[in-house]
Design a protein around this motif. Sequence first.
Motif, PDB file in Angstrom:
ATOM      1  N   GLU A  10       0.814  -1.210   0.000  1.00 25.57           N
ATOM      2  CA  GLU A  10       0.000   0.000   0.000  1.00 25.57           C
ATOM      3  C   GLU A  10       0.846   1.259   0.000  1.00 25.57           C
ATOM      4  O   GLU A  10       0.317   2.355  -0.238  1.00 25.57           O
ATOM      5  N   ASP A  11       2.164   1.132   0.279  1.00 28.91           N
ATOM      6  CA  ASP A  11       3.055   2.287   0.284  1.00 28.91           C
ATOM      7  C   ASP A  11       3.848   2.416  -1.009  1.00 28.91           C
ATOM      8  O   ASP A  11       4.634   3.361  -1.139  1.00 28.91           O
ATOM      9  N   ARG A  12       3.662   1.493  -1.942  1.00 33.02           N
ATOM     10  CA  ARG A  12       4.416   1.575  -3.202  1.00 33.02           C
ATOM     11  C   ARG A  12       4.006   2.801  -4.010  1.00 33.02           C
ATOM     12  O   ARG A  12       4.844   3.411  -4.692  1.00 33.02           O
ATOM     13  N   SER A  13       2.727   3.148  -3.973  1.00 32.18           N
ATOM     14  CA  SER A  13       2.284   4.326  -4.727  1.00 32.18           C
ATOM     15  C   SER A  13       2.885   5.602  -4.141  1.00 32.18           C
ATOM     16  O   SER A  13       3.259   6.519  -4.885  1.00 32.18           O
ATOM     17  N   ASP A  14       2.995   5.662  -2.806  1.00 36.35           N
ATOM     18  CA  ASP A  14       3.646   6.823  -2.189  1.00 36.35           C
ATOM     19  C   ASP A  14       5.116   6.893  -2.582  1.00 36.35           C
ATOM     20  O   ASP A  14       5.656   7.986  -2.813  1.00 36.35           O
ATOM     21  N   TYR A  15       5.773   5.738  -2.652  1.00 35.98           N
ATOM     22  CA  TYR A  15       7.172   5.727  -3.065  1.00 35.98           C
ATOM     23  C   TYR A  15       7.312   6.224  -4.499  1.00 35.98           C
ATOM     24  O   TYR A  15       8.204   7.019  -4.822  1.00 35.98           O
ATOM     25  N   ALA A  16       6.421   5.751  -5.396  1.00 40.11           N
ATOM     26  CA  ALA A  16       6.491   6.188  -6.791  1.00 40.11           C
ATOM     27  C   ALA A  16       6.228   7.681  -6.912  1.00 40.11           C
ATOM     28  O   ALA A  16       6.873   8.375  -7.716  1.00 40.11           O
ATOM     29  N   SER A  17       5.297   8.207  -6.126  1.00 40.70           N
ATOM     30  CA  SER A  17       5.032   9.644  -6.163  1.00 40.70           C
ATOM     31  C   SER A  17       6.239  10.447  -5.673  1.00 40.70           C
ATOM     32  O   SER A  17       6.586  11.484  -6.261  1.00 40.70           O
ATOM     33  N   ALA A  18       6.874   9.965  -4.602  1.00 34.36           N
ATOM     34  CA  ALA A  18       8.076  10.651  -4.114  1.00 34.36           C
ATOM     35  C   ALA A  18       9.197  10.612  -5.147  1.00 34.36           C
ATOM     36  O   ALA A  18       9.923  11.594  -5.341  1.00 34.36           O
ATOM     37  N   GLU A  58      14.215   4.500   7.355  1.00 28.83           N
ATOM     38  CA  GLU A  58      13.688   3.362   8.113  1.00 28.83           C
ATOM     39  C   GLU A  58      12.992   3.808   9.404  1.00 28.83           C
ATOM     40  O   GLU A  58      11.896   3.335   9.731  1.00 28.83           O
ATOM     41  N   ALA A  59      13.607   4.727  10.156  1.00 30.23           N
ATOM     42  CA  ALA A  59      13.025   5.146  11.440  1.00 30.23           C
ATOM     43  C   ALA A  59      11.681   5.828  11.221  1.00 30.23           C
ATOM     44  O   ALA A  59      10.701   5.565  11.940  1.00 30.23           O
ATOM     45  N   GLU A  60      11.612   6.718  10.239  1.00 26.17           N
ATOM     46  CA  GLU A  60      10.351   7.415   9.966  1.00 26.17           C
ATOM     47  C   GLU A  60       9.283   6.451   9.475  1.00 26.17           C
ATOM     48  O   GLU A  60       8.096   6.599   9.827  1.00 26.17           O
ATOM     49  N   TYR A  61       9.682   5.470   8.670  1.00 25.71           N
ATOM     50  CA  TYR A  61       8.693   4.518   8.167  1.00 25.71           C
ATOM     51  C   TYR A  61       8.159   3.619   9.276  1.00 25.71           C
ATOM     52  O   TYR A  61       6.956   3.309   9.308  1.00 25.71           O
ATOM     53  N   ARG A  62       9.021   3.200  10.194  1.00 23.74           N
ATOM     54  CA  ARG A  62       8.561   2.383  11.327  1.00 23.74           C
ATOM     55  C   ARG A  62       7.555   3.162  12.185  1.00 23.74           C
ATOM     56  O   ARG A  62       6.542   2.602  12.618  1.00 23.74           O
ATOM     57  N   ARG A  63       7.833   4.421  12.416  1.00 16.27           N
ATOM     58  CA  ARG A  63       6.904   5.227  13.215  1.00 16.27           C
ATOM     59  C   ARG A  63       5.577   5.389  12.482  1.00 16.27           C
ATOM     60  O   ARG A  63       4.500   5.270  13.085  1.00 16.27           O
ATOM     61  N   ALA A 188       3.290  11.918  10.442  1.00 15.09           N
ATOM     62  CA  ALA A 188       4.254  10.823  10.350  1.00 15.09           C
ATOM     63  C   ALA A 188       4.458  10.406   8.897  1.00 15.09           C
ATOM     64  O   ALA A 188       5.587  10.106   8.477  1.00 15.09           O
ATOM     65  N   ARG A 189       3.402  10.392   8.131  1.00 15.63           N
ATOM     66  CA  ARG A 189       3.528  10.042   6.706  1.00 15.63           C
ATOM     67  C   ARG A 189       4.354  11.081   5.969  1.00 15.63           C
ATOM     68  O   ARG A 189       5.219  10.741   5.139  1.00 15.63           O
ATOM     69  N   GLU A 190       4.105  12.357   6.240  1.00 17.39           N
ATOM     70  CA  GLU A 190       4.860  13.415   5.563  1.00 17.39           C
ATOM     71  C   GLU A 190       6.338  13.371   5.967  1.00 17.39           C
ATOM     72  O   GLU A 190       7.229  13.582   5.132  1.00 17.39           O
ATOM     73  N   ALA A 191       6.612  13.102   7.256  1.00 13.96           N
ATOM     74  CA  ALA A 191       8.007  12.992   7.694  1.00 13.96           C
ATOM     75  C   ALA A 191       8.712  11.839   7.004  1.00 13.96           C
ATOM     76  O   ALA A 191       9.893  11.938   6.627  1.00 13.96           O
ATOM     77  N   TRP A 192       8.003  10.727   6.822  1.00 15.87           N
ATOM     78  CA  TRP A 192       8.605   9.590   6.120  1.00 15.87           C
ATOM     79  C   TRP A 192       8.893   9.932   4.660  1.00 15.87           C
ATOM     80  O   TRP A 192       9.974   9.620   4.143  1.00 15.87           O
ATOM     81  N   LEU A 193       7.955  10.610   3.995  1.00 17.79           N
ATOM     82  CA  LEU A 193       8.168  10.951   2.584  1.00 17.79           C
ATOM     83  C   LEU A 193       9.304  11.948   2.412  1.00 17.79           C
ATOM     84  O   LEU A 193      10.096  11.842   1.464  1.00 17.79           O
ATOM     85  N   VAL A 194       9.406  12.910   3.325  1.00 19.39           N
ATOM     86  CA  VAL A 194      10.508  13.874   3.243  1.00 19.39           C
ATOM     87  C   VAL A 194      11.855  13.181   3.427  1.00 19.39           C
ATOM     88  O   VAL A 194      12.813  13.413   2.665  1.00 19.39           O
ATOM     89  N   ALA A 195      11.947  12.316   4.433  1.00 15.35           N
ATOM     90  CA  ALA A 195      13.197  11.585   4.648  1.00 15.35           C
ATOM     91  C   ALA A 195      13.492  10.659   3.478  1.00 15.35           C
ATOM     92  O   ALA A 195      14.660  10.494   3.084  1.00 15.35           O
ATOM     93  N   LEU A 196      12.460  10.055   2.920  1.00 17.18           N
ATOM     94  CA  LEU A 196      12.669   9.166   1.776  1.00 17.18           C
ATOM     95  C   LEU A 196      13.198   9.933   0.574  1.00 17.18           C
ATOM     96  O   LEU A 196      14.122   9.462  -0.118  1.00 17.18           O
ATOM     97  N   ARG A 197      12.652  11.106   0.324  1.00 17.37           N
ATOM     98  CA  ARG A 197      13.123  11.898  -0.817  1.00 17.37           C
ATOM     99  C   ARG A 197      14.540  12.424  -0.596  1.00 17.37           C
ATOM    100  O   ARG A 197      15.382  12.354  -1.502  1.00 17.37           O
ATOM    101  N   ASP A 198      14.787  12.965   0.603  1.00 21.01           N
ATOM    102  CA  ASP A 198      16.056  13.658   0.832  1.00 21.01           C
ATOM    103  C   ASP A 198      17.212  12.703   1.102  1.00 21.01           C
ATOM    104  O   ASP A 198      18.333  12.939   0.635  1.00 21.01           O
TER     105      ASP A 198
END
Length: 258
Positions: A10-18, A58-63, A188-198
């Motif tokens: 369910e998070d693959r679409s968020d990854y593709a968007s990022a 990883e830390a942001e995604y776990r949270r 938490a979702r936005e923090a994970w996406l920001v960390a994933l992008r950066d």
Amino acid sequence: MGRPSRLGDEDRSDYASALDEVIASPEIRRLLERSGVPGDRLRVRGLAAVGRTAPAAEAEYRRYAALRLRARGGRGGAGASPLSGPGDQERPGAGVLAVLGVLTPVLAAVAAATFLLLGYGLRLADALPALAGTLVGVGRLSLLVAAVTALISVVAVYLTAARQSAADPVAAPGPASSASLSPALADAREAWLVALRDRGIRPFLLQELAEAAGSAPGTGEGRGSRFSSPAFAGPDFSGPGFEGSAPPAPRPPGPGRP
């Protein structure tokens, strides 16, 4: 520290968007134009490298995953319908009981018909009256077993359907959409996406583009670009010192030679 969490489906679409956001950034677009790498090919490589880029956040995604699980009431697959109906049907041996519930009435009915036909046939022929009476008695008993087991099977099917209809409203809500997330879960979702992008996607793409620029023609020798097919040498240049296919020059005549 434990093993990295796998990115859920369910998070693959968020990854593709990022990934698309990073590719569309001015920095990456400028490097794409400079290196000549197609943007769609870079996107394919970014999607295939999820195992390398996702652990950076990883830390942001776990949270985020923990908060999402808590919001669903601790059920990891609250929105997924079970494949085999209610939970009691997923116990070991439930399939065997279902098969027996279907086969027992059928086999009992076939046995009853066979015994009754044989018994009444012997009675009509006035042969072996003791055996005929036994067969008729066994046939009637088999007919009773068939009726009882058929009734039990019908009641079991009715109860299963009633349980399924009662369980459907509980499993109806499904995964929460981004518009209906709670503030803490959305943060938490936005923090994970920001960390994933950066920390994950952007460094990976920069490395890919740097290697593509370093392996471009004229910038280095002996390296092939991972974004283009290698050029194959022709047969006329298959070895060093090859002088071509011209015949050797004739030797001058020596003494005693014609």
